[in-house]
Design a protein around this motif. Structure first.
Motif, PDB file in Angstrom:
ATOM      1  N   ILE A  13       0.867  -1.187   0.000  1.00  0.00           N
ATOM      2  CA  ILE A  13       0.000   0.000   0.000  1.00  0.00           C
ATOM      3  C   ILE A  13       0.894   1.224   0.000  1.00  0.00           C
ATOM      4  O   ILE A  13       1.616   1.481   0.959  1.00  0.00           O
ATOM      5  N   LEU A  16      -2.980   5.938   0.908  1.00  0.00           N
ATOM      6  CA  LEU A  16      -4.160   5.599   1.705  1.00  0.00           C
ATOM      7  C   LEU A  16      -4.808   6.901   2.153  1.00  0.00           C
ATOM      8  O   LEU A  16      -4.164   7.737   2.790  1.00  0.00           O
ATOM      9  N   MET A  25      -7.297   3.308  -1.692  1.00  0.00           N
ATOM     10  CA  MET A  25      -6.028   2.609  -1.513  1.00  0.00           C
ATOM     11  C   MET A  25      -5.295   2.546  -2.845  1.00  0.00           C
ATOM     12  O   MET A  25      -5.871   2.153  -3.866  1.00  0.00           O
ATOM     13  N   PRO A 145      -1.576   4.975   9.321  1.00  0.00           N
ATOM     14  CA  PRO A 145      -2.766   4.462   8.621  1.00  0.00           C
ATOM     15  C   PRO A 145      -4.046   4.581   9.440  1.00  0.00           C
ATOM     16  O   PRO A 145      -5.142   4.668   8.869  1.00  0.00           O
TER      17      PRO A 145
END
Length: 754
Positions: A13, A16, A25, A145
């Motif tokens: 990833i 985000l 994403m 995140p």
């Protein structure tokens, strides 16, 4: 070297963001095969239930793919406590096998006494090359995140992305999450420990505003020691716009803490070990509240945390300070001990002995595995023999009692269904009540027991069976359970503080066992909803009331009470108080044996009410205490090992309990109840949590002092005494099905359907 990096299979990833309440994403996929004309999916697997979901990725450019995820677009039921591991794959049916990181640790999992074997990092490239499809655990390369969480306002749940301790991407489903991530840990020359990172509280239930943060260093045990240090926090408002655009400012902060280790208490007689916690002093709805994290974990397996050791003289004695992490659990700690030659020699010998014990432990584990494997194999072979039709095996509390719902069903079937063969599973050493009553039983875990269990057509059990016991296809498993839930159960528990397990392992084992149940008894609609969710139970729920309480309705008379008191050698001319508290998850001697501190002052009680009352103590079956009641002879009696608490309910004029489910059963008698809860804040906020507002809805007063218990007992003697207003709605909510015919209802469902 560059080419090797490019062609190595990997999915990461790289972007985000919570954009218009949707999670965007950006995923980079590296493969040694061309990516064109291939369809890739984000594969989500729930760690415990193995619930799976595939979401297509949209190709952007070169090796970049995009996914837009909203909470409402997920075609799966999100539930508190779930954890989803994330993978990238190009094959929809390639993901049924177990992965080594299904149970990897998270920085947010609870501190526990045992942890699964640390999974060693190995190079699986050869094995992966053999697979005809692409599948990789999705890595997370985003700093914070958690800031991108999605919210389900109706269910009051957050979907929170986070990085595991191996750097992988996962989602947690939480009502509330205390976030702590370390960026840097350093032990400076002046013996000052410096900690920095980001931390905060994400709550879908309460609008917490963090006013202050403190670092708590705590030594647990019989002589606890606590030290608190200020934590400097800086808001991350400027960073939030990089992660979300909905104007929300989550309660996450950069933090820096400086700990002068010289201020910590030390001892020249023993090593002291401190654990780390963060305390968030918050304001919620105008009220100040302190939230404390579980013991802090490092959260990064690649950081071995080596070399954080210093020796400084205190009063001319060399003192050794070591900052370390537990290898398996990764909890942070500080060890402090003197560094004299004598102590160094002692710890050298101790370390050598520890290695020897470890080797013996490995041998013991191998032996236990072989024994378990042998039992399981024998069980499977025995289950292939002819089925013993109309044979029922009963078990109550792991074979320790003739009691509870299995007893209620047994007594009904013995009287009304003589065509069935009824057998009891009894743990060795607990045979007395069965011998006394002439009840046919088999010793639990014996060869005879394995043959009986494997061939029986029915099992009737009120607690979990060992995981190695494989349920035969021909067996109908009726799980009666053993109480209406007040405290949170199984999948609804945020943290597990029991010995011998941890949060992930406990939930996984619980749901694995629950998947074997064909029927589950529920005492009321309230319990049905909780059992279905907490046990992830998908089969037949029997909402019948509890069979064990038929006795309280059918035998509630003076003659029954007189006979029982005589049988127990109790005085007939005094009123009887039953004290039946539950156990505490975090107070234990070892797995399966729990401590209990008797806070209720028996001396004060006897002095005040001993002329008119006696008190019976009934501890939970997991509590290992043997109380010395010699000084209270004639007033206090320990009936913890009495076969069935239902008899104690029947003879009691008053009940004193705490958070035990006994009060749901005792309510059937419509007699006074008191809740002695000196530790209610700890139990409610740390250990379990409650399913309803216990303090408002309890069918009796809540008190914290023995003096208040005495006042209440005297209050019940007054002619004007009536049950509290809360009792009637409580009875209607929890006891409405219990009329003395619950056993009949259950038997008609389970034993008439075949």
């Amino acid at each position: 070297m560059i080419e090797e990096g490019i062609h190595k299979k990997k999915s990461v990833i790289e972007g985000l963001k919570n954009h218009h309440e949707k999670l965007e994403m950006l995923i980079r996929i590296d493969d040694d095969m061309p990516l064109t004309d291939r369809e890739f999916y984000l594969f989500m697997r729930e760690r415990v239930s193995k619930q799976e979901l595939f979401l297509p990725l949209v190709h952007q450019e070169e090796n970049l793919f995009k996914l837009i995820l909203s909470e409402g677009s997920l075609p799966i039921a999100l539930e508190q406590g779930q954890t989803y591991n994330l993978y990238v794959t190009d094959y929809l049916s390639a993901n049924k096998e177990e992965d080594e990181d299904e149970l990897e640790d998270s920085a947010y999992d609870s501190d526990s006494e045992e942890e699964e074997e640390e999974v060693k990092e190995t190079d699986n490239s050869e094995e992966e090359e053999k697979k005809p499809y692409y599948k990789r655990r999705l890595k997370m390369e985003i700093d914070k995140p958690e800031l991108t969480f999605l919210e389900n306002k109706d269910a009051m749940l957050y979907v929170i992305p986070y990085r595991t301790d191996k750097g992988n991407a996962s989602f947690k489903i939480k009502r509330e999450l205390k976030v702590v991530k370390f960026d840097h840990i350093e032990l400076k020359q002046e013996c000052t420990l410096s900690l920095s990172g980001y931390a905060g509280v994400l709550s879908a239930e309460h609008p917490y505003l963090i006013k202050e943060v403190k670092l708590l260093l705590k030594r647990n045990g019989e002589e606890p020691i606590e030290h608190r240090f200020p934590v400097n926090i800086t808001d991350v408002k400027d960073e939030v716009v990089e992660y979300r655009d909905d104007q929300q400012v989550p309660q996450l902060y950069q933090f820096l803490a400086e700990v002068p280790l010289s201020e910590l208490t030390y001892s020249l007689n023993k090593r002291l070990v401190y654990r780390f916690y963060l305390e968030f002093i918050c304001e919620v709805d105008g009220v100040e509240e302190t939230l404390t994290t579980a013991s802090l974990v490092l959260g990064d397996r690649s950081n071995k945390l080596k070399g954080l050791v210093q020796i400084h003289k205190r009063n001319d004695v060399p003192i050794r300070y070591e900052v370390y992490r537990k290898k398996k659990r990764q909890t942070l700690g500080i060890r402090i001990n003197d560094y004299t030659k004598k102590t160094r020699a002692k710890y050298y010998i101790k370390s050598k002995w520890k290695k020897v014990k470890k080797q013996f432990g490995k041998i013991k584990k191998v032996r236990n595995r072989l024994v378990t494997r042998t039992f399981k194999t024998t069980f499977k072979l025995a289950s292939k023999l002819s089925v013993k039709k109309k044979t029922v095996v009963f078990e109550s509390f792991n074979g320790k009692q003739f009691s509870c719902n299995p007893r209620g069903i047994y007594e009904y079937m013995k009287e009304n269904h003589p065509e069935y063969t009824l057998i009891w599973s009894v743990k060795k050493g607990h045979e007395a009540p069965f011998k006394e009553k002439g009840i046919y039983y088999i010793n639990r875990l014996s060869l005879k027991w394995i043959l009986a269990m494997a061939r029986a057509e029915y099992w009737v059990v009120n607690s979990r069976l060992p995981l190695w016991v494989p349920k035969p296809e021909h067996t109908t498993y009726l799980q009666t359970w053993h109480g209406t839930p007040l405290k949170r159960l199984a999948m609804d528990m945020d943290e597990v503080h029991m010995p011998g397990t941890n949060t992930k392992k406990y939930k996984k084992n619980f749901t694995k066992e629950a998947s074997n149940w064909d029927y589950l008894i529920s005492p009321n609609a309230y319990s049905t909803e909780i059992f279905t969710r907490a046990f992830q139970f998908q089969k037949t729920m029997i909402e019948s009331g509890y069979p064990r309480n038929d006795f309280l309705h059918n035998q509630n008379n003076e003659e029954t009470m007189r006979v029982l008191k005589q049988k127990m050698n109790l005085p007939l001319d005094k009123k009887l108080i039953l004290y039946a508290p539950t156990w505490r998850d975090d107070q234990f001697y070892k797995k399966g044996q729990y401590k209990f501190d008797l806070d209720l002052d028996l001396h004060e009680l006897r002095a005040s009410i001993g002329d008119d009352y006696i008190i019976i103590l009934r501890m939970h079956y997991l509590v290992a205490e043997n109380f010395d009641l010699g000084p209270y002879e004639g007033f206090a009696y320990d009936f913890s090992h009495y076969e069935d608490i239902r008899d104690l309910y029947m003879i009691s004029d008053l009940l004193i309990t705490d958070y035990s489910s006994v009060f749901f059963d005792y309510a059937n008698l419509k007699r006074p109840m008191l809740f002695y809860v000196p530790d209610i804040e700890t139990y409610r906020d740390k250990l379990r949590g409650f399913y309803f507002d216990f303090e408002q809805e309890a069918p009796g007063p809540l008190v914290k002092e023995t003096a208040r218990v005495i006042d209440w007992v005297r209050e019940t003697e007054k002619p004007s005494f009536t049950l509290p207003e809360a009792f009637a709605p409580f009875y209607e909510k929890f006891c409405y099905l219990e009329t003395g015919e619950s056993s009949k209802r259950v038997v008609e469902v389970v034993f008439s359907e075949k």
